[in-house]
Structures are given as C-alpha cells and as structure tokens.
Design an enzyme around this catalytic site. Sequence first.
Site, short mmCIF file in Angstrom:
data_model
loop_
_atom_site.label_atom_id
_atom_site.label_comp_id
_atom_site.label_asym_id
_atom_site.label_seq_id
_atom_site.Cartn_x
_atom_site.Cartn_y
_atom_site.Cartn_z
N TRP A 110 -13.39 1.67 -4.06
CA TRP A 110 -13.69 0.53 -4.79
C TRP A 110 -15.17 0.14 -4.72
O TRP A 110 -15.51 -0.59 -5.61
CB TRP A 110 -12.93 -0.72 -4.23
CG TRP A 110 -12.98 -1.03 -2.50
CD1 TRP A 110 -13.83 -1.88 -2.33
CD2 TRP A 110 -12.50 -0.20 -1.53
NE1 TRP A 110 -14.13 -1.75 -0.96
CE2 TRP A 110 -13.14 -0.91 -0.29
CE3 TRP A 110 -11.48 0.69 -1.55
CZ2 TRP A 110 -12.83 -0.55 0.88
CZ3 TRP A 110 -11.40 0.90 -0.11
CH2 TRP A 110 -11.84 0.31 0.91
N TYR B 146 -8.13 -1.90 -9.88
CA TYR B 146 -8.38 -0.60 -9.74
C TYR B 146 -7.21 0.00 -8.87
O TYR B 146 -6.37 -0.51 -8.13
CB TYR B 146 -9.66 0.07 -9.03
CG TYR B 146 -9.59 -0.57 -7.46
CD1 TYR B 146 -9.29 0.67 -6.52
CD2 TYR B 146 -9.87 -1.85 -6.90
CE1 TYR B 146 -9.36 0.37 -5.11
CE2 TYR B 146 -9.74 -1.98 -5.66
CZ TYR B 146 -9.45 -1.16 -4.88
OH TYR B 146 -9.37 -1.23 -3.52
N GLU C 111 -4.99 -2.90 -6.57
CA GLU C 111 -5.68 -3.96 -6.14
C GLU C 111 -6.25 -4.79 -7.32
O GLU C 111 -6.94 -4.19 -8.08
CB GLU C 111 -6.52 -4.02 -5.01
CG GLU C 111 -5.74 -3.48 -3.60
CD GLU C 111 -6.52 -3.35 -2.71
OE1 GLU C 111 -6.09 -3.48 -1.52
OE2 GLU C 111 -7.86 -3.77 -2.38
N GLU D 229 -14.87 -10.15 10.44
CA GLU D 229 -15.13 -8.74 10.36
C GLU D 229 -16.81 -8.82 10.76
O GLU D 229 -17.11 -7.59 11.42
CB GLU D 229 -15.05 -8.04 9.09
CG GLU D 229 -13.68 -7.71 8.84
CD GLU D 229 -13.57 -6.80 7.51
OE1 GLU D 229 -14.42 -6.30 7.04
OE2 GLU D 229 -12.48 -6.98 6.82
N HIS E 237 -1.60 -5.98 -5.97
CA HIS E 237 -1.71 -7.20 -5.09
C HIS E 237 -3.21 -7.55 -5.02
O HIS E 237 -3.92 -6.95 -5.62
CB HIS E 237 -1.02 -6.76 -3.73
CG HIS E 237 -1.92 -5.71 -2.96
ND1 HIS E 237 -1.67 -4.37 -3.15
CD2 HIS E 237 -2.58 -5.65 -2.08
CE1 HIS E 237 -2.41 -3.70 -2.57
NE2 HIS E 237 -3.17 -4.43 -1.91
N HIS F 79 -7.40 -9.02 2.14
CA HIS F 79 -6.22 -9.75 1.41
C HIS F 79 -6.05 -11.23 1.85
O HIS F 79 -6.09 -11.22 3.20
CB HIS F 79 -5.09 -8.84 1.64
CG HIS F 79 -5.29 -7.27 1.40
ND1 HIS F 79 -5.48 -6.62 2.43
CD2 HIS F 79 -5.04 -6.71 0.16
CE1 HIS F 79 -5.63 -5.24 1.67
NE2 HIS F 79 -5.31 -5.11 0.17
N HIS G 93 0.68 -1.25 -0.01
CA HIS G 93 -0.12 0.05 -0.03
C HIS G 93 0.81 1.19 0.00
O HIS G 93 0.60 2.28 -0.55
CB HIS G 93 -1.03 0.01 1.07
CG HIS G 93 -2.20 -0.89 0.81
ND1 HIS G 93 -3.47 -0.39 1.20
CD2 HIS G 93 -2.36 -2.23 0.50
CE1 HIS G 93 -4.52 -1.64 0.92
NE2 HIS G 93 -3.57 -2.68 0.42
N GLU H 160 -3.96 2.11 -3.17
CA GLU H 160 -4.61 1.05 -3.22
C GLU H 160 -4.37 0.63 -4.77
O GLU H 160 -4.82 1.34 -5.47
CB GLU H 160 -6.15 1.08 -2.84
CG GLU H 160 -6.13 1.21 -1.65
CD GLU H 160 -7.25 0.06 -1.24
OE1 GLU H 160 -8.23 -0.50 -1.72
OE2 GLU H 160 -6.87 -0.75 -0.35
N CYS I 51 -13.99 -6.64 3.23
CA CYS I 51 -12.99 -6.74 2.10
C CYS I 51 -11.58 -6.86 2.87
O CYS I 51 -11.29 -6.36 4.12
CB CYS I 51 -12.93 -5.42 1.29
SG CYS I 51 -12.94 -3.82 2.05
#
Length: 168
Positions: free
Chosen positions: A152, A95, A107, A80, A25, A62, A19, A105, A60
Amino acid sequence: MIVNASGGAIGTMDKMAAHRSGTLHRAFSVFIFNSKGQLLLQQRALDKYHSGGLWTNTCCSHPRLGESTSDAAHRRLQEEMGINCELTELFQFSYRHEFENGLIENEYDHVFMGISDELPLPNPDEVGDFRYIDTDLLLFELLEQPNKYTPWFKICLEQVLEMYYKVV
C-alpha cells in the site's frame, strides 16, 4: 467496517475475518513529515499478521466500530508512534493485495498527513524500528529495493508527495 466500491459503509466484519475473506473494508494510512521535509517511516514489528519487518508509512490501521476514520487515525498515531499532531485527510484509494500467508488486503484506504517534530515513542508490539528519510532517498530506495516496503505504501506514496509539496 465493510464498504462498497465508493467507500460507503454496508456492514461490519471482524478485521481478521475481512483479511481472510478478502472483503473490501475501511482502513487508513498516516504520513508524518518533520519540519525538514523528511518522512517518518516505521518498520512493522516482525510478528505482525502480515508484512512483518517491512518499511511503511508512519502508521496505519482500521477504525473501530462507531469510530470516525479521522478519530481512528489520531488514536493509532498515538498508540503506534506516541505522536499527537493535526492531521489532514488527503485522499482515498482502494487496493487489493494477496499475501503469501493467505491473508488478503482489500481496503478502501483514507490517507492522512501531518507535520510534527515530536520525537516518536513507538509501541514495540507494532513497530520494529523507525527513521526519518529525505524523499529523494526514499524514492531511490523504492526503485532499488521495492521488496523492503509494504504494497500500500508503494501505491500511494507518489500522490502523498505531490500533495505534500503543494501544501508546504
């Protein structure tokens, strides 16, 4: 996981390093609808490393090293939002967005969808608030107050809704 433009793994890098440098990524975004067709949104916790306080999709994150994107999506949905449900991968998109705090970002995002009426039990370290919203009202809010939503989310929502309405 660092990826190429097609989403193929080409290496590893710590999430925050990716980031800071803007390296492409792998990431994922999960969209949960209830049986009434309402989308479950979360407001990111205020102290998140970017986009704190903004509204976004259900969860969201990773994948961890060696973890499949699907397994990561299920894990983070539970961590979460306290929800377990079947998820279907809908599509992927890339994006790039630069934030005011210098983070970037960049990603390759795998987008998942699920349907659940399970009551969320959000993790306060990740989630400031949550709400279910009718998609018509959500689209109106996005037009009227786009700065209240993550970048996003605004990019992929239309395609998610198109695919959702084909499924139900």
